[in-house]
Design a protein around this motif. Structure first.
Motif, PDB file in Angstrom:
ATOM      1  N   TRP A 234       0.902 -12.262  -7.109  1.00  0.00           N
ATOM      2  CA  TRP A 234       0.432 -11.234  -8.287  1.00  0.00           C
ATOM      3  C   TRP A 234       0.442 -12.232  -9.479  1.00  0.00           C
ATOM      4  O   TRP A 234       0.958 -13.123  -9.530  1.00  0.00           O
ATOM      5  CB  TRP A 234       1.860 -10.474  -8.584  1.00  0.00           C
ATOM      6  N   GLU A 235      -0.527 -11.549 -10.485  1.00  0.00           N
ATOM      7  CA  GLU A 235      -0.669 -12.105 -11.730  1.00  0.00           C
ATOM      8  C   GLU A 235       0.665 -11.796 -12.522  1.00  0.00           C
ATOM      9  O   GLU A 235       1.442 -10.850 -12.157  1.00  0.00           O
ATOM     10  CB  GLU A 235      -1.689 -11.528 -12.384  1.00  0.00           C
ATOM     11  N   PHE A 236       0.889 -12.959 -13.141  1.00  0.00           N
ATOM     12  CA  PHE A 236       2.013 -12.971 -14.248  1.00  0.00           C
ATOM     13  C   PHE A 236       3.394 -12.857 -13.268  1.00  0.00           C
ATOM     14  O   PHE A 236       4.315 -12.238 -13.887  1.00  0.00           O
ATOM     15  CB  PHE A 236       2.126 -11.482 -14.977  1.00  0.00           C
ATOM     16  N   GLU A 237       3.573 -13.532 -12.080  1.00  0.00           N
ATOM     17  CA  GLU A 237       4.684 -13.510 -11.495  1.00  0.00           C
ATOM     18  C   GLU A 237       5.853 -14.124 -12.190  1.00  0.00           C
ATOM     19  O   GLU A 237       5.661 -15.297 -13.140  1.00  0.00           O
ATOM     20  CB  GLU A 237       4.708 -14.328 -10.124  1.00  0.00           C
ATOM     21  N   PRO A 238       7.156 -14.107 -12.362  1.00  0.00           N
ATOM     22  CA  PRO A 238       7.676 -12.773 -11.427  1.00  0.00           C
ATOM     23  C   PRO A 238       7.607 -11.490 -11.824  1.00  0.00           C
ATOM     24  O   PRO A 238       8.160 -10.595 -11.408  1.00  0.00           O
ATOM     25  CB  PRO A 238       9.325 -13.281 -11.540  1.00  0.00           C
ATOM     26  N   LYS A 239       6.946 -11.462 -13.175  1.00  0.00           N
ATOM     27  CA  LYS A 239       6.653  -9.835 -13.646  1.00  0.00           C
ATOM     28  C   LYS A 239       5.407  -9.410 -12.747  1.00  0.00           C
ATOM     29  O   LYS A 239       4.490 -10.196 -12.563  1.00  0.00           O
ATOM     30  CB  LYS A 239       6.429  -9.886 -15.016  1.00  0.00           C
ATOM     31  N   ILE A 240       5.343  -8.166 -12.123  1.00  0.00           N
ATOM     32  CA  ILE A 240       4.433  -7.710 -11.465  1.00  0.00           C
ATOM     33  C   ILE A 240       3.905  -6.217 -12.010  1.00  0.00           C
ATOM     34  O   ILE A 240       4.641  -5.597 -12.757  1.00  0.00           O
ATOM     35  CB  ILE A 240       4.797  -7.528 -10.266  1.00  0.00           C
ATOM     36  N   LEU A 241       2.765  -6.004 -11.983  1.00  0.00           N
ATOM     37  CA  LEU A 241       2.212  -4.579 -12.399  1.00  0.00           C
ATOM     38  C   LEU A 241       2.650  -3.716 -11.303  1.00  0.00           C
ATOM     39  O   LEU A 241       2.126  -3.331 -10.197  1.00  0.00           O
ATOM     40  CB  LEU A 241       0.506  -4.628 -12.337  1.00  0.00           C
ATOM     41  N   LEU A 242       3.693  -2.932 -11.801  1.00  0.00           N
ATOM     42  CA  LEU A 242       4.133  -1.993 -11.325  1.00  0.00           C
ATOM     43  C   LEU A 242       3.429  -0.888 -10.718  1.00  0.00           C
ATOM     44  O   LEU A 242       3.604  -0.269  -9.392  1.00  0.00           O
ATOM     45  CB  LEU A 242       5.685  -1.111 -11.758  1.00  0.00           C
ATOM     46  N   PRO A 243       2.302  -0.214 -11.678  1.00  0.00           N
ATOM     47  CA  PRO A 243       1.641   0.788 -11.034  1.00  0.00           C
ATOM     48  C   PRO A 243       0.751   0.337  -9.800  1.00  0.00           C
ATOM     49  O   PRO A 243       0.397   1.157  -8.935  1.00  0.00           O
ATOM     50  CB  PRO A 243       0.751   1.011 -12.347  1.00  0.00           C
ATOM     51  N   LEU A 244       0.167  -0.847 -10.061  1.00  0.00           N
ATOM     52  CA  LEU A 244      -0.462  -1.401  -8.972  1.00  0.00           C
ATOM     53  C   LEU A 244       0.335  -1.426  -7.610  1.00  0.00           C
ATOM     54  O   LEU A 244      -0.043  -1.087  -6.530  1.00  0.00           O
ATOM     55  CB  LEU A 244      -0.953  -2.744  -9.214  1.00  0.00           C
ATOM     56  N   LEU A 245       1.589  -1.988  -7.710  1.00  0.00           N
ATOM     57  CA  LEU A 245       2.430  -1.949  -6.533  1.00  0.00           C
ATOM     58  C   LEU A 245       2.510  -0.738  -5.670  1.00  0.00           C
ATOM     59  O   LEU A 245       2.551  -0.508  -4.638  1.00  0.00           O
ATOM     60  CB  LEU A 245       3.760  -2.419  -7.024  1.00  0.00           C
ATOM     61  N   TYR A 246       2.880   0.361  -6.546  1.00  0.00           N
ATOM     62  CA  TYR A 246       3.046   1.700  -5.971  1.00  0.00           C
ATOM     63  C   TYR A 246       1.414   2.273  -5.455  1.00  0.00           C
ATOM     64  O   TYR A 246       1.478   3.364  -4.977  1.00  0.00           O
ATOM     65  CB  TYR A 246       3.523   2.743  -6.847  1.00  0.00           C
ATOM     66  N   SER A 247       0.211   1.506  -5.968  1.00  0.00           N
ATOM     67  CA  SER A 247      -0.932   1.916  -5.371  1.00  0.00           C
ATOM     68  C   SER A 247      -1.443   1.472  -4.056  1.00  0.00           C
ATOM     69  O   SER A 247      -2.485   1.787  -3.588  1.00  0.00           O
ATOM     70  CB  SER A 247      -1.901   1.974  -6.637  1.00  0.00           C
ATOM     71  N   ILE A 248      -0.781   0.370  -3.589  1.00  0.00           N
ATOM     72  CA  ILE A 248      -1.458  -0.290  -2.642  1.00  0.00           C
ATOM     73  C   ILE A 248      -0.575   0.049  -1.455  1.00  0.00           C
ATOM     74  O   ILE A 248       0.423   0.460  -1.227  1.00  0.00           O
ATOM     75  CB  ILE A 248      -1.556  -1.776  -2.923  1.00  0.00           C
ATOM     76  N   ASP A 249      -1.191  -0.436  -0.197  1.00  0.00           N
ATOM     77  CA  ASP A 249      -0.523  -0.111   1.037  1.00  0.00           C
ATOM     78  C   ASP A 249       0.891  -0.952   1.282  1.00  0.00           C
ATOM     79  O   ASP A 249       1.730  -0.455   1.744  1.00  0.00           O
ATOM     80  CB  ASP A 249      -1.634  -0.363   2.302  1.00  0.00           C
ATOM     81  N   ILE A 250       0.504  -2.457   1.016  1.00  0.00           N
ATOM     82  CA  ILE A 250       1.391  -3.290   1.305  1.00  0.00           C
ATOM     83  C   ILE A 250       1.735  -4.129   0.074  1.00  0.00           C
ATOM     84  O   ILE A 250       0.781  -4.630  -0.209  1.00  0.00           O
ATOM     85  CB  ILE A 250       1.474  -4.122   2.455  1.00  0.00           C
TER      86      ILE A 250
END
Length: 370
Positions: A234-250
């Motif tokens: 992810w960009e900006f690890e360890p911060k991640i774009l949460l809406p993207l996390l919840y929008s993808i399969d894995i």
């Protein structure tokens, strides 16, 4: 001698303790003030090693238990006479097995056979090459894209990225993070890329988060782009774009290469290199500390994709890591906590498979099962 080791490098700590005093520190908290009396520094990708970190310190050796080197300022290290070594290929097997677990998960969810897909591999180093070899064993068609290798004259059936975008059903990325120049990979997947990408494709990123523009990918998904996505980085690890996390399969927290076997191979590589650096005749070749217990599975039918999927997921089921991250990502520090205590994953070689079909035995052996 004094050796500073990222505290999360379990096997490295145990090996290097044979050589001198070990100083343990969180990789995110390593600063120049910690290194004034340190002889060697052993890190992960979370620590940027450059002049700002090492100038006027006593560090003469830097070991990174990673395949990538974009967190190391190689030019400065070379000019300053600091020996550096990474561990290319140490996690290739683990990353490839992660990808197969993800692909067979998607195949089951969406009802397709992997053999009917075309896999585009962008970046054909240790990981991309091994992935191609295993896909070839399964008679899955691949398209390869690696401009630096192609220009350098490496033998291969090379294709332009545009061809992979238009023809490959699955695109998996295995490139270093390069910000500029003819082979820049930063934001390789951006608005233009996603606009050109046909619907119903699968995107996989297990290399570096910045290869994908995370905001562009989120916009595409929110605007109805019909693609399936597996992200481990992810960009900006360890911060991640949460809406993207919840929008993808894995979605997983940068653990594709984190098998026990991969960690041991990385530790061995750096330990042996450091012994050579200090002219000590000691080499570790055996898989020390590797749990000897192997799983066992007896096959009573001919190997097909469903059975292979079952074997793969009996060793590692990517969905569990996906659920763990999605259920806990909003907890402060969970991304780093997950990585820190991620110790139990094994590779296919830990599964002993018995079959009455000699052809299946040979395929499974070549895939890496025991």
């Amino acid at each position: 001698m004094k050796i500073l080791v990222d505290e999360d490098l379990l096997y490295v700590k145990q090996l290097f303790s044979k050589l001198g005093e070990i100083v343990l520190l969180n990789g995110y908290n390593i600063t120049i003030d910690c290194l004034k009396l340190i002889d060697a520094l052993i890190v992960r990708s979370v620590t940027n090693v450059n002049a700002e970190l090492l100038y006027n310190t006593s560090v003469k050796f830097v070991g990174s238990v990673t395949a990538g080197v974009d967190h190391l300022d190689l030019n400065w290290l070379t000019k300053s006479g600091v020996k550096f070594i990474n561990a290319p290929g140490c996690n290739a097997r683990s990353v490839v097995e992660y990808i197969f677990s993800g692909l067979f998960f998607l195949a089951k969810r969406y009802g397709f056979f992997l053999r009917d897909k075309i896999v585009g591999i962008i970046g054909v180093g240790n990981i991309g090459k091994l992935l191609c070899q295993l896909l070839d064993l399964l008679e899955v068609q691949t398209l390869l894209c690696d401009p630096p290798l192609a220009k350098g004259g490496a033998i291969g059936n090379w294709h332009a990225l545009e061809k992979l975008v238009s023809e490959a059903d699955i695109l998996t990325f295995h490139v270093p993070l390069i910000y500029d120049g003819p082979y820049a990979t930063w934001h390789m997947v951006d608005d233009d890329f996603l606009s050109a990408l046909p619907s119903n494709r699968i995107l996989i990123n297990t290399c570096r988060g910045g290869v994908f523009d995370n905001y562009a990918l989120l916009r595409a998904l929110q605007n109805g782009k019909k693609i399936n996505v597996i992200l481990d980085v992810w960009e900006f690890e360890p911060k991640i774009l949460l809406p993207l996390l919840y929008s993808i399969d894995i979605g997983t927290p940068h653990i594709a290469g984190s098998s026990i076997e991969g960690k041991i191979r990385g530790a061995q590589c750096i330990f042996n290199a450091y012994n050579n650096f200090i002219s000590v005749d000691r080499v570790v070749n055996s898989p020390f500390l590797l749990p000897p217990i192997m799983y066992y599975r007896r096959l009573t039918s001919v190997l097909d994709e469903k059975l292979l999927s079952d074997l793969i997921h009996s060793v590692y089921d990517i969905y569990h890591d996906n659920i763990s991250l999605k259920n806990n990502a909003e907890k402060f520090g969970y991304f780093e906590w997950f990585r820190k205590y991620y110790l139990n994953r094994r590779e296919w070689s830990s599964l002993y498979v018995h079959s009455f079909y000699s052809a299946d035995i040979e395929i499974l052996r070549e895939l890496g099962f025991s």
